[in-house]
Design a protein around this motif. Structure first.
Motif, short mmCIF file in Angstrom:
data_model
loop_
_atom_site.label_atom_id
_atom_site.label_comp_id
_atom_site.label_asym_id
_atom_site.label_seq_id
_atom_site.Cartn_x
_atom_site.Cartn_y
_atom_site.Cartn_z
N VAL A 155 0.87 -1.19 0.00
CA VAL A 155 0.00 0.00 0.00
C VAL A 155 0.90 1.23 0.00
O VAL A 155 1.79 1.36 0.85
CB VAL A 155 -0.91 0.03 1.25
N TRP A 156 0.67 2.13 -0.97
CA TRP A 156 1.43 3.39 -1.00
C TRP A 156 0.84 4.34 0.05
O TRP A 156 -0.33 4.75 -0.07
CB TRP A 156 1.34 4.05 -2.37
N GLU A 157 1.68 4.69 1.02
CA GLU A 157 1.22 5.58 2.10
C GLU A 157 0.65 6.88 1.55
O GLU A 157 -0.40 7.35 1.99
CB GLU A 157 2.42 5.88 3.02
N ASP A 158 1.36 7.45 0.58
CA ASP A 158 0.91 8.74 0.04
C ASP A 158 -0.25 8.58 -0.95
O ASP A 158 -0.71 9.57 -1.51
CB ASP A 158 2.07 9.53 -0.58
N GLY A 159 -0.72 7.36 -1.15
CA GLY A 159 -1.90 7.14 -2.00
C GLY A 159 -3.13 6.85 -1.18
O GLY A 159 -4.14 6.40 -1.72
N VAL A 160 -3.05 7.05 0.15
CA VAL A 160 -4.19 6.78 1.04
C VAL A 160 -4.74 8.11 1.54
O VAL A 160 -4.00 8.95 2.06
CB VAL A 160 -3.74 5.94 2.27
N LYS A 161 -6.05 8.31 1.39
CA LYS A 161 -6.62 9.56 1.91
C LYS A 161 -8.09 9.37 2.27
O LYS A 161 -8.87 8.85 1.48
CB LYS A 161 -6.49 10.67 0.87
N LEU A 162 -8.41 9.80 3.48
CA LEU A 162 -9.80 9.79 3.93
C LEU A 162 -10.36 11.20 3.72
O LEU A 162 -9.83 12.17 4.26
CB LEU A 162 -9.85 9.40 5.41
N VAL A 163 -11.42 11.31 2.93
CA VAL A 163 -12.06 12.60 2.67
C VAL A 163 -13.49 12.47 3.18
O VAL A 163 -14.30 11.75 2.59
CB VAL A 163 -12.04 12.95 1.17
N GLY A 164 -13.78 13.10 4.31
CA GLY A 164 -15.07 12.88 4.95
C GLY A 164 -15.14 11.41 5.37
O GLY A 164 -14.22 10.91 6.04
#
Ligand code: NAD
Length: 350
Positions: free
Chosen positions: A291-300
């Motif tokens: 898993v790419w750390e910088d490809g993970v994002k929680l938006v709401g």
């Protein structure tokens, strides 16, 4: 009761991409042993079995086919029936969709059986991944270890589901066209969408974790190294997670690797595979989901992430855990995972 038995006797039917890896992973464990592997006929693949000291059997009960092994200088210990007669469990690693024919042979021999993800769930009515449903598989007669893609989805989605209590997922599978050893598959200069919508990959997760609502699209692209999943997961209200806490959760999850792509200059699947080779993994395998750390994002409440799957190897340790589940020798999935992985990493010298 199997607890007192020294070693689970494992037969491998089909010694190809998956079969040879499962054989090595089983050989690495102290509670099971490879009693034989099958080949359809003499070929360079037999040399590896000979080198490893795995008894070689013929996939078929056919005297002419068995004789061909000796003609080419290989010692053949007998037919599939002979092998099944000395095994506790057979791991079917034949090409997909051959399962129905083989299932009857296993049942007639009275041996436990495991199929791979190229077979449908309906063949066994039971499927397996280590983190999702080890307990359901305890002492079963037979099961199916789900595909590389489904295994990968299960690795990251099951812990999220366990935390949230519900999960709705949409994902796109960007699939390698062929394994590196395949010479008859494509596309070589095109992107090929799977026109059966949704694709089977996402919904297959529900064979091991029915509570996760999931659909997928899939495209095949001209590469042989790894699949990439682009995943969107809707978390329920009140989940209490942040991007950071999700990364921490996956850092603590077995068989998941988190790395920062930009910081480590590991922004493509080519570099992920190079890393696997650098750390000394046999065949350049990577059993973990990357898993790419910088490809993970929680938006709401919506989570976006990418993950990469080494298609030839992520299912290998699952097969070992699954053997313990069927034989009922290790009821706790985490204990099995820890045992499997410690033995494999020692054996693979990395
Ligand atoms: P493979 O073609 O590399 O190997 C299959 C082996 O089985 C070959 O050695 C072949 O000669 C032998 N075989 C042929 N007919 C047979 C029969 N009737 N009975 C027993 N063996 C027979 O295939 P693979 O990639 O190892 O795939 C095996 C299974 O694992 C399939 O269900 C596949 O979908 C699944 N799987 C493959 C991958 C992958 O990336 N290669 C990943 C996960 C799961």
């Amino acid at each position: 009761m199997w607890g007192h038995r020294m070693s689970i006797k494992v037969a491998i039917n089909g010694y190809g991409t998956i079969g040879k890896r499962v054989a090595d992973a089983v050989d690495a464990q102290d509670d099971m042993e490879v009693v034989g592997v099958t080949k359809t006929g003499p070929s360079f693949g037999c040399d590896l079995a000979v080198k490893k000291g795995f008894p070689l059997y013929c996939t078929f009960d056919d005297a002419d086919r068995i004789a061909r092994f000796a003609e080419q200088g290989y010692e053949c210990s007998g037919s599939l029936s002979d092998l099944l007669a000395i095994a506790d469990v057979v791991v079917d690693c034949s090409p997909g969709k051959m399962g129905a024919d083989n299932l009857a042979k296993y049942q007639n021999a009275g041996v436990k059986y495991m199929f791979q993800g190229g077979e449908k769930h309906a063949l066994t009515g039971l499927s397996y991944t280590s983190s999702a449903n080890h307990t359901e598989n305890l002492n079963a007669e037979g099961t199916r270890v789900v595909s590389c893609n489904t295994t990968g989805l299960s690795r990251t989605l099951v812990p999220l589901y366990e935390h949230c209590g519900s999960l709705k997922v949409e994902c796109t599978m960007i699939r390698r066209a062929a394994d590196p050893g395949d010479s008859n598959k494509g596309p070589i200069n095109a992107i090929k969408p799977v026109l059966k919508v949704p694709s089977h990959h996402g919904p297959d997760v529900m064979t091991v974790k029915p509570e996760i609502e999931i659909n997928s699209l899939a495209v095949a692209v001209p590469t042989t190294i790894m699949h990439v999943h682009a995943i969107i997961a809707d978390l329920p209200e009140g989940h209490g997670l942040t991007t950071e806490s999700i990364l921490e959760m996956w850092t603590d999850t077995p068989r998941v690797i988190i790395m920062h792509g930009s910081d480590n200059r590991i922004t493509t699947t080519a570099e992920v595979m190079e890393m696997a080779r650098d750390i000394g993994r046999k065949w350049g395998d990577l059993h973990e989901i990357f898993v790419w750390e910088d490809g993970v994002k929680l938006v709401g409440d919506r989570l976006y992430y990418f993950q990469a799957i080494h298609q030839e190897s992520d299912v290998i340790p699952e097969n070992v855990d699954c053997i313990r589940a069927l034989m009922g020798t290790e009821p706790d999935w985490q204990t099995s995972v820890a045992k499997t992985d410690a033995a494999i990493s020692k054996y693979y010298n990395c």
